[in-house]
Design a protein around this motif. Sequence first.
Motif, PDB file in Angstrom:
ATOM      1  N   ALA A  21      21.315  27.952  42.994  1.00  0.00           N
ATOM      2  CA  ALA A  21      21.696  29.279  43.551  1.00  0.00           C
ATOM      3  C   ALA A  21      22.990  29.259  43.784  1.00  0.00           C
ATOM      4  CB  ALA A  21      20.789  29.306  44.971  1.00  0.00           C
ATOM      5  N   SER A  22      23.895  28.499  44.127  1.00  0.00           N
ATOM      6  CA  SER A  22      25.186  28.703  44.338  1.00  0.00           C
ATOM      7  C   SER A  22      25.886  28.807  42.988  1.00  0.00           C
ATOM      8  CB  SER A  22      25.801  27.063  45.050  1.00  0.00           C
ATOM      9  OG  SER A  22      25.832  26.201  44.054  1.00  0.00           O
ATOM     10  N   ILE A  23      25.537  28.475  42.018  1.00  0.00           N
ATOM     11  CA  ILE A  23      26.036  29.001  40.809  1.00  0.00           C
ATOM     12  C   ILE A  23      25.906  30.430  40.569  1.00  0.00           C
ATOM     13  CG2 ILE A  23      26.001  28.481  38.204  1.00  0.00           C
ATOM     14  CD1 ILE A  23      25.382  25.561  38.964  1.00  0.00           C
ATOM     15  N   GLY A  24      24.627  30.627  40.829  1.00  0.00           N
ATOM     16  CA  GLY A  24      24.213  32.133  40.608  1.00  0.00           C
ATOM     17  C   GLY A  24      24.937  33.098  41.426  1.00  0.00           C
ATOM     18  N   VAL A  25      25.206  32.695  42.658  1.00  0.00           N
ATOM     19  CA  VAL A  25      26.070  33.449  43.759  1.00  0.00           C
ATOM     20  C   VAL A  25      27.561  33.609  43.206  1.00  0.00           C
ATOM     21  CG1 VAL A  25      26.876  33.639  45.891  1.00  0.00           C
ATOM     22  CG2 VAL A  25      24.606  33.137  45.628  1.00  0.00           C
ATOM     23  N   THR A  26      28.191  32.411  42.729  1.00  0.00           N
ATOM     24  CA  THR A  26      29.631  32.408  42.045  1.00  0.00           C
ATOM     25  C   THR A  26      29.426  33.560  41.006  1.00  0.00           C
ATOM     26  OG1 THR A  26      29.555  30.366  42.778  1.00  0.00           O
ATOM     27  CG2 THR A  26      31.215  31.163  41.002  1.00  0.00           C
ATOM     28  N   LEU A  27      28.625  33.500  40.088  1.00  0.00           N
ATOM     29  CA  LEU A  27      28.634  34.393  39.036  1.00  0.00           C
ATOM     30  C   LEU A  27      28.277  35.945  39.574  1.00  0.00           C
ATOM     31  CD1 LEU A  27      26.457  32.341  36.284  1.00  0.00           C
ATOM     32  CD2 LEU A  27      28.940  32.975  36.369  1.00  0.00           C
ATOM     33  N   VAL A  28      27.715  36.217  40.425  1.00  0.00           N
ATOM     34  CA  VAL A  28      27.589  37.353  40.932  1.00  0.00           C
ATOM     35  C   VAL A  28      28.849  37.887  41.626  1.00  0.00           C
ATOM     36  CG1 VAL A  28      26.300  38.756  42.594  1.00  0.00           C
ATOM     37  CG2 VAL A  28      25.002  37.388  41.149  1.00  0.00           C
ATOM     38  N   LYS A  29      29.305  36.968  42.647  1.00  0.00           N
ATOM     39  CA  LYS A  29      30.639  37.226  43.084  1.00  0.00           C
ATOM     40  C   LYS A  29      31.776  37.659  42.250  1.00  0.00           C
ATOM     41  CE  LYS A  29      31.428  37.717  46.876  1.00  0.00           C
ATOM     42  NZ  LYS A  29      31.735  38.997  47.626  1.00  0.00           N
ATOM     43  N   TRP A  30      31.864  36.898  41.203  1.00  0.00           N
ATOM     44  CA  TRP A  30      32.589  36.892  40.018  1.00  0.00           C
ATOM     45  C   TRP A  30      32.640  38.292  39.483  1.00  0.00           C
ATOM     46  CZ3 TRP A  30      32.379  37.017  34.779  1.00  0.00           C
ATOM     47  CH2 TRP A  30      33.596  37.005  33.935  1.00  0.00           C
ATOM     48  N   GLY A  31      31.494  38.571  39.164  1.00  0.00           N
ATOM     49  CA  GLY A  31      31.145  40.041  38.512  1.00  0.00           C
ATOM     50  C   GLY A  31      31.655  41.190  39.302  1.00  0.00           C
ATOM     51  N   MET A  32      31.200  41.196  40.705  1.00  0.00           N
ATOM     52  CA  MET A  32      31.517  42.013  41.718  1.00  0.00           C
ATOM     53  C   MET A  32      32.963  42.106  41.837  1.00  0.00           C
ATOM     54  SD  MET A  32      28.243  41.440  44.318  1.00  0.00           S
ATOM     55  CE  MET A  32      29.021  42.491  45.712  1.00  0.00           C
ATOM     56  N   SER A  33      33.685  41.252  41.869  1.00  0.00           N
ATOM     57  CA  SER A  33      35.041  41.333  42.322  1.00  0.00           C
ATOM     58  C   SER A  33      35.627  42.055  41.047  1.00  0.00           C
ATOM     59  CB  SER A  33      35.615  39.735  42.127  1.00  0.00           C
ATOM     60  OG  SER A  33      35.647  39.165  41.108  1.00  0.00           O
ATOM     61  N   ALA A  34      35.233  41.996  39.783  1.00  0.00           N
ATOM     62  CA  ALA A  34      35.724  42.817  38.757  1.00  0.00           C
ATOM     63  C   ALA A  34      35.666  44.317  39.111  1.00  0.00           C
ATOM     64  CB  ALA A  34      35.353  42.564  37.269  1.00  0.00           C
ATOM     65  N   MET A  35      34.970  44.622  39.934  1.00  0.00           N
ATOM     66  CA  MET A  35      34.619  46.340  40.141  1.00  0.00           C
ATOM     67  C   MET A  35      35.647  46.611  41.428  1.00  0.00           C
ATOM     68  SD  MET A  35      30.735  46.913  39.378  1.00  0.00           S
ATOM     69  CE  MET A  35      30.251  45.416  40.228  1.00  0.00           C
ATOM     70  N   LYS A  36      36.176  45.502  42.023  1.00  0.00           N
ATOM     71  CA  LYS A  36      37.011  45.861  43.427  1.00  0.00           C
ATOM     72  C   LYS A  36      38.265  46.251  43.001  1.00  0.00           C
ATOM     73  CE  LYS A  36      34.565  42.957  46.524  1.00  0.00           C
ATOM     74  NZ  LYS A  36      34.656  43.468  48.037  1.00  0.00           N
ATOM     75  N   PRO A  37      39.035  46.868  44.000  1.00  0.00           N
ATOM     76  CA  PRO A  37      40.364  47.270  43.696  1.00  0.00           C
ATOM     77  C   PRO A  37      41.172  45.925  43.735  1.00  0.00           C
ATOM     78  CG  PRO A  37      39.612  48.233  45.626  1.00  0.00           C
ATOM     79  CD  PRO A  37      38.275  47.504  45.266  1.00  0.00           C
ATOM     80  N   ARG A  38      42.346  46.038  42.855  1.00  0.00           N
ATOM     81  CA  ARG A  38      42.969  44.821  42.542  1.00  0.00           C
ATOM     82  C   ARG A  38      43.334  44.109  43.718  1.00  0.00           C
ATOM     83  NH1 ARG A  38      44.528  41.843  38.626  1.00  0.00           N
ATOM     84  NH2 ARG A  38      46.475  41.154  38.008  1.00  0.00           N
ATOM     85  N   ASP A  39      43.824  44.751  44.936  1.00  0.00           N
ATOM     86  CA  ASP A  39      44.391  43.945  46.095  1.00  0.00           C
ATOM     87  C   ASP A  39      43.502  43.015  46.889  1.00  0.00           C
ATOM     88  OD1 ASP A  39      42.947  46.313  46.703  1.00  0.00           O
ATOM     89  OD2 ASP A  39      44.468  46.717  48.524  1.00  0.00           O
ATOM     90  N   SER A  40      41.918  43.444  46.724  1.00  0.00           N
ATOM     91  CA  SER A  40      40.940  42.502  47.272  1.00  0.00           C
ATOM     92  C   SER A  40      40.155  41.715  46.496  1.00  0.00           C
ATOM     93  CB  SER A  40      39.993  43.801  48.114  1.00  0.00           C
ATOM     94  OG  SER A  40      39.366  44.514  47.124  1.00  0.00           O
ATOM     95  N   ARG A  41      40.464  41.773  45.202  1.00  0.00           N
ATOM     96  CA  ARG A  41      39.833  41.143  44.070  1.00  0.00           C
ATOM     97  C   ARG A  41      40.080  39.672  44.225  1.00  0.00           C
ATOM     98  NH1 ARG A  41      41.148  42.951  38.221  1.00  0.00           N
ATOM     99  NH2 ARG A  41      40.576  44.906  39.387  1.00  0.00           N
ATOM    100  N   ALA A  42      41.468  39.224  44.499  1.00  0.00           N
ATOM    101  CA  ALA A  42      41.577  37.783  44.584  1.00  0.00           C
ATOM    102  C   ALA A  42      40.728  37.125  45.975  1.00  0.00           C
ATOM    103  CB  ALA A  42      42.991  37.693  44.931  1.00  0.00           C
TER     104      ALA A  42
END
Length: 79
Positions: A21-42
């Motif tokens: 589950a922690s691996i899955g959450v990491t992948l989801v968060k990584w995918g979601m961060s790609a859709m965020k504005p550049r300043d909050s992506r990091a």
Amino acid sequence: MISMLKDVGVTSNHMYTAGFASIGVTLVKWGMSAMKPRDSRAQADRWGLFVGEWAPTFFAIGIALRLEEQGGLPHRERD
């Protein structure tokens, strides 16, 4: 600690599930961060990686619980 987890009903399968589950959450968060504005992506990337670092701990506890479920570690006889 392992026997205490076993006593409260935590099994090795629970820990393996938590690890995946922690691996899955990491992948989801990584995918979601790609859709965020550049300043909050990091920040989103760092949070996802932080959660992903829990996986080895969950798997290690799962292995220890599996050994405990199978009768514990054999004790060596002292000479």
